[in-house]
Design a protein around this motif. Structure first.
Motif, PDB file in Angstrom:
ATOM      1  N   ALA A  24       0.834  -1.208   0.000  1.00  0.00           N
ATOM      2  CA  ALA A  24       0.000   0.000   0.000  1.00  0.00           C
ATOM      3  C   ALA A  24       0.866   1.255   0.000  1.00  0.00           C
ATOM      4  CB  ALA A  24      -0.911   0.005   1.232  1.00  0.00           C
ATOM      5  N   GLY A  25       2.182   1.075   0.060  1.00  0.00           N
ATOM      6  CA  GLY A  25       3.092   2.210   0.079  1.00  0.00           C
ATOM      7  C   GLY A  25       3.263   2.842  -1.288  1.00  0.00           C
ATOM      8  N   GLU A  26       3.880   4.018  -1.307  1.00  0.00           N
ATOM      9  CA  GLU A  26       4.129   4.768  -2.535  1.00  0.00           C
ATOM     10  C   GLU A  26       5.622   5.092  -2.636  1.00  0.00           C
ATOM     11  OE1 GLU A  26       2.032   5.672  -4.954  1.00  0.00           O
ATOM     12  OE2 GLU A  26       0.265   4.781  -4.013  1.00  0.00           O
ATOM     13  N   ILE A  27       6.172   4.893  -3.821  1.00  0.00           N
ATOM     14  CA  ILE A  27       7.593   5.151  -4.075  1.00  0.00           C
ATOM     15  C   ILE A  27       7.722   6.270  -5.096  1.00  0.00           C
ATOM     16  CG2 ILE A  27       9.785   4.177  -4.856  1.00  0.00           C
ATOM     17  CD1 ILE A  27       8.638   1.398  -4.144  1.00  0.00           C
ATOM     18  N   TYR A  28       8.535   7.264  -4.780  1.00  0.00           N
ATOM     19  CA  TYR A  28       8.724   8.411  -5.674  1.00  0.00           C
ATOM     20  C   TYR A  28      10.219   8.619  -5.864  1.00  0.00           C
ATOM     21  CZ  TYR A  28       7.415  12.821  -7.904  1.00  0.00           C
ATOM     22  OH  TYR A  28       7.201  13.826  -8.821  1.00  0.00           O
ATOM     23  N   CYS A  29      10.669   8.713  -7.123  1.00  0.00           N
ATOM     24  CA  CYS A  29      12.101   8.798  -7.431  1.00  0.00           C
ATOM     25  C   CYS A  29      12.451  10.140  -8.065  1.00  0.00           C
ATOM     26  CB  CYS A  29      12.495   7.670  -8.383  1.00  0.00           C
ATOM     27  SG  CYS A  29      12.207   6.017  -7.731  1.00  0.00           S
ATOM     28  N   VAL A  30      13.549  10.725  -7.614  1.00  0.00           N
ATOM     29  CA  VAL A  30      13.999  12.021  -8.119  1.00  0.00           C
ATOM     30  C   VAL A  30      15.495  11.968  -8.406  1.00  0.00           C
ATOM     31  CG1 VAL A  30      14.255  14.483  -7.624  1.00  0.00           C
ATOM     32  CG2 VAL A  30      12.230  13.259  -6.824  1.00  0.00           C
ATOM     33  N   LEU A  31      15.890  12.506  -9.549  1.00  0.00           N
ATOM     34  CA  LEU A  31      17.298  12.618  -9.923  1.00  0.00           C
ATOM     35  C   LEU A  31      17.619  14.095 -10.133  1.00  0.00           C
ATOM     36  CD1 LEU A  31      19.963  11.205 -10.768  1.00  0.00           C
ATOM     37  CD2 LEU A  31      19.077  11.205 -13.106  1.00  0.00           C
ATOM     38  N   ALA A  32      18.578  14.621  -9.368  1.00  0.00           N
ATOM     39  CA  ALA A  32      18.976  16.027  -9.470  1.00  0.00           C
ATOM     40  C   ALA A  32      20.408  16.108 -10.008  1.00  0.00           C
ATOM     41  CB  ALA A  32      18.902  16.702  -8.100  1.00  0.00           C
ATOM     42  N   PRO A  33      20.636  16.758 -11.152  1.00  0.00           N
ATOM     43  CA  PRO A  33      22.011  16.916 -11.645  1.00  0.00           C
ATOM     44  C   PRO A  33      22.909  17.620 -10.628  1.00  0.00           C
ATOM     45  CG  PRO A  33      20.435  17.489 -13.348  1.00  0.00           C
ATOM     46  CD  PRO A  33      19.648  17.327 -12.083  1.00  0.00           C
ATOM     47  N   GLU A  34      22.352  18.647  -9.971  1.00  0.00           N
ATOM     48  CA  GLU A  34      23.115  19.391  -8.961  1.00  0.00           C
ATOM     49  C   GLU A  34      22.130  20.095  -8.037  1.00  0.00           C
ATOM     50  OE1 GLU A  34      26.927  22.446  -8.652  1.00  0.00           O
ATOM     51  OE2 GLU A  34      25.977  22.069 -10.576  1.00  0.00           O
ATOM     52  N   VAL A  35      22.457  20.105  -6.764  1.00  0.00           N
ATOM     53  CA  VAL A  35      21.590  20.749  -5.771  1.00  0.00           C
ATOM     54  C   VAL A  35      22.241  22.053  -5.332  1.00  0.00           C
ATOM     55  CG1 VAL A  35      20.619  20.571  -3.453  1.00  0.00           C
ATOM     56  CG2 VAL A  35      20.600  18.590  -4.954  1.00  0.00           C
ATOM     57  N   GLY A  36      21.487  23.146  -5.340  1.00  0.00           N
ATOM     58  CA  GLY A  36      22.018  24.414  -4.854  1.00  0.00           C
ATOM     59  C   GLY A  36      22.711  25.209  -5.940  1.00  0.00           C
ATOM     60  N   ASP A  37      22.986  26.459  -5.607  1.00  0.00           N
ATOM     61  CA  ASP A  37      23.614  27.395  -6.524  1.00  0.00           C
ATOM     62  C   ASP A  37      24.959  27.805  -5.945  1.00  0.00           C
ATOM     63  OD1 ASP A  37      24.391  29.362  -8.235  1.00  0.00           O
ATOM     64  OD2 ASP A  37      22.578  30.571  -8.067  1.00  0.00           O
ATOM     65  N   ASP A  38      26.055  27.387  -6.612  1.00  0.00           N
ATOM     66  CA  ASP A  38      27.403  27.638  -6.092  1.00  0.00           C
ATOM     67  C   ASP A  38      28.129  28.747  -6.847  1.00  0.00           C
ATOM     68  OD1 ASP A  38      27.131  25.598  -4.225  1.00  0.00           O
ATOM     69  OD2 ASP A  38      27.825  24.073  -5.643  1.00  0.00           O
ATOM     70  N   ARG A  39      27.379  29.589  -7.542  1.00  0.00           N
ATOM     71  CA  ARG A  39      28.042  30.623  -8.349  1.00  0.00           C
ATOM     72  C   ARG A  39      28.827  31.609  -7.506  1.00  0.00           C
ATOM     73  NH1 ARG A  39      23.042  32.556 -11.967  1.00  0.00           N
ATOM     74  NH2 ARG A  39      22.041  32.201  -9.957  1.00  0.00           N
ATOM     75  N   ALA A  40      28.474  31.749  -6.224  1.00  0.00           N
ATOM     76  CA  ALA A  40      29.200  32.694  -5.369  1.00  0.00           C
ATOM     77  C   ALA A  40      30.496  32.106  -4.824  1.00  0.00           C
ATOM     78  CB  ALA A  40      28.310  33.134  -4.206  1.00  0.00           C
ATOM     79  N   VAL A  41      30.664  30.787  -4.918  1.00  0.00           N
ATOM     80  CA  VAL A  41      31.845  30.149  -4.330  1.00  0.00           C
ATOM     81  C   VAL A  41      33.153  30.678  -4.915  1.00  0.00           C
ATOM     82  CG1 VAL A  41      33.063  27.941  -4.062  1.00  0.00           C
ATOM     83  CG2 VAL A  41      30.601  28.077  -3.636  1.00  0.00           C
ATOM     84  N   PRO A  42      33.308  30.806  -6.256  1.00  0.00           N
ATOM     85  CA  PRO A  42      34.571  31.350  -6.776  1.00  0.00           C
ATOM     86  C   PRO A  42      34.881  32.749  -6.256  1.00  0.00           C
ATOM     87  CG  PRO A  42      33.319  30.314  -8.530  1.00  0.00           C
ATOM     88  CD  PRO A  42      32.413  30.377  -7.335  1.00  0.00           C
ATOM     89  N   LEU A  43      33.846  33.598  -6.126  1.00  0.00           N
ATOM     90  CA  LEU A  43      34.073  34.962  -5.644  1.00  0.00           C
ATOM     91  C   LEU A  43      34.508  34.966  -4.186  1.00  0.00           C
ATOM     92  CD1 LEU A  43      31.023  36.793  -7.276  1.00  0.00           C
ATOM     93  CD2 LEU A  43      33.374  36.613  -8.121  1.00  0.00           C
ATOM     94  N   ILE A  44      33.921  34.079  -3.392  1.00  0.00           N
ATOM     95  CA  ILE A  44      34.291  34.009  -1.969  1.00  0.00           C
ATOM     96  C   ILE A  44      35.737  33.568  -1.816  1.00  0.00           C
ATOM     97  CG2 ILE A  44      33.845  32.788   0.194  1.00  0.00           C
ATOM     98  CD1 ILE A  44      30.880  32.653  -0.679  1.00  0.00           C
ATOM     99  N   TRP A  45      36.116  32.504  -2.534  1.00  0.00           N
ATOM    100  CA  TRP A  45      37.498  32.027  -2.439  1.00  0.00           C
ATOM    101  C   TRP A  45      38.480  33.059  -2.999  1.00  0.00           C
ATOM    102  CZ3 TRP A  45      39.924  27.849  -0.297  1.00  0.00           C
ATOM    103  CH2 TRP A  45      39.100  26.881   0.274  1.00  0.00           C
ATOM    104  N   ALA A  46      38.116  33.704  -4.091  1.00  0.00           N
ATOM    105  CA  ALA A  46      39.012  34.703  -4.695  1.00  0.00           C
ATOM    106  C   ALA A  46      39.203  35.888  -3.765  1.00  0.00           C
ATOM    107  CB  ALA A  46      38.451  35.153  -6.041  1.00  0.00           C
ATOM    108  N   ALA A  47      38.115  36.348  -3.152  1.00  0.00           N
ATOM    109  CA  ALA A  47      38.223  37.486  -2.232  1.00  0.00           C
ATOM    110  C   ALA A  47      39.079  37.116  -1.028  1.00  0.00           C
ATOM    111  CB  ALA A  47      36.835  37.923  -1.784  1.00  0.00           C
ATOM    112  N   GLY A  48      38.864  35.912  -0.495  1.00  0.00           N
ATOM    113  CA  GLY A  48      39.660  35.481   0.650  1.00  0.00           C
ATOM    114  C   GLY A  48      41.142  35.381   0.320  1.00  0.00           C
ATOM    115  N   ALA A  49      41.438  34.803  -0.845  1.00  0.00           N
ATOM    116  CA  ALA A  49      42.838  34.670  -1.256  1.00  0.00           C
ATOM    117  C   ALA A  49      43.477  36.030  -1.491  1.00  0.00           C
ATOM    118  CB  ALA A  49      42.924  33.819  -2.522  1.00  0.00           C
TER     119      ALA A  49
END
Length: 231
Positions: A24-49
């Motif tokens: 009686a259960g239900e199964i639902y499947c999801v495939l995500a290429p990528e979770v979240g938005d990491d566009r700020a990561v290069p700027l954070i590392w560059a500013a820190g460096a």
């Protein structure tokens, strides 16, 4: 992400339909290429460096005027020119920061490098939250007997989450869900996404059949196919 063929997606849908015949259960499947938005990561590392590396170089004995001497600039040898020397040193320091910022930003913009710099704990929490959000958004918590199960894979983060609703999670031993994760991960590691999902679905179906047997008036409450999220 390698695109799943229609045949692969049909196999996954058929595996869900077959598994749900015994429960009686239900199964639902999801495939995500990528979770979240990491566009700020290069700027954070560059500013820190850019902020830290020149400062560490100064502590190690580096002086901005060394760069001028390296490239053959004239040295200033009288007291009246100290303001010019200070200005030259500052400009050299700022130029060094800008160069470091540009180089590090370009390097960290490479997807593989960017992902490697994100702590594992952050990836785990991000994928877990995304799976929970999807569990609620698709009303898996509103099935008739609270027996919905979400199988969620995030390819870029190399993370899998399996979330079982209260009706079955309380009845089934917690360790069995690790086996579902292991089946899916084994397929993903081989690059056989469909095989991983089919194996995980079959094991989930067996768990649900043991703890949420079918009802005479059972109905299919959720779609059987694989949902592939956009990049």
């Amino acid at each position: 992400m390698k695109t799943l063929s229609q045949a692969d997606q049909d196999r996954i849908a058929q595996a869900v339909a077959q598994a749900e015949k015994t429960t009686a259960g239900e199964i639902y499947c999801v495939l995500a290429p990528e979770v979240g938005d990491d566009r700020a990561v290069p700027l954070i590392w560059a500013a820190g460096a850019a902020l830290l590396l020149p400062a560490l170089a100064l502590l190690a004995g580096f002086r901005p005027e060394m760069l001028s001497r390296l490239f053959g600039d004239w040295s200033i040898g009288h007291a009246a020119a100290q303001d010019v020397a200070i200005l030259s040193a500052l400009l050299t320091y700022v130029g060094l920061q800008a160069a470091i910022f540009a180089v590090v930003a370009a390097l960290v913009s490479i997807p593989a490098v960017r992902r490697a710099l994100i702590p594992a704990a952050v990836k785990k929490a991000r994928v877990r939250q995304a799976a929970l959000d999807y569990f609620l958004a698709k009303d898996l918590h509103l099935t008739r007997e609270r027996t919905g199960v979400l199988i969620f894979a995030a390819l870029a983060e190399h993370r899998v989450e399996v979330i079982a609703d209260d009706g079955v999670h309380a009845a089934a031993p917690s360790g069995v869900w690790d086996e579902v994760v292991a089946d899916l991960v084994a397929g993903l590691k081989r690059g056989a996404v469909a095989d991983g999902f089919v194996a995980a679905i079959a094991r989930t179906g067996a768990i649900l059949a043991a703890h949420a047997p079918p009802r005479p008036d059972d109905r299919n409450e959720l779609p059987d196919g694989l949902t592939v999220l956009p990049k």
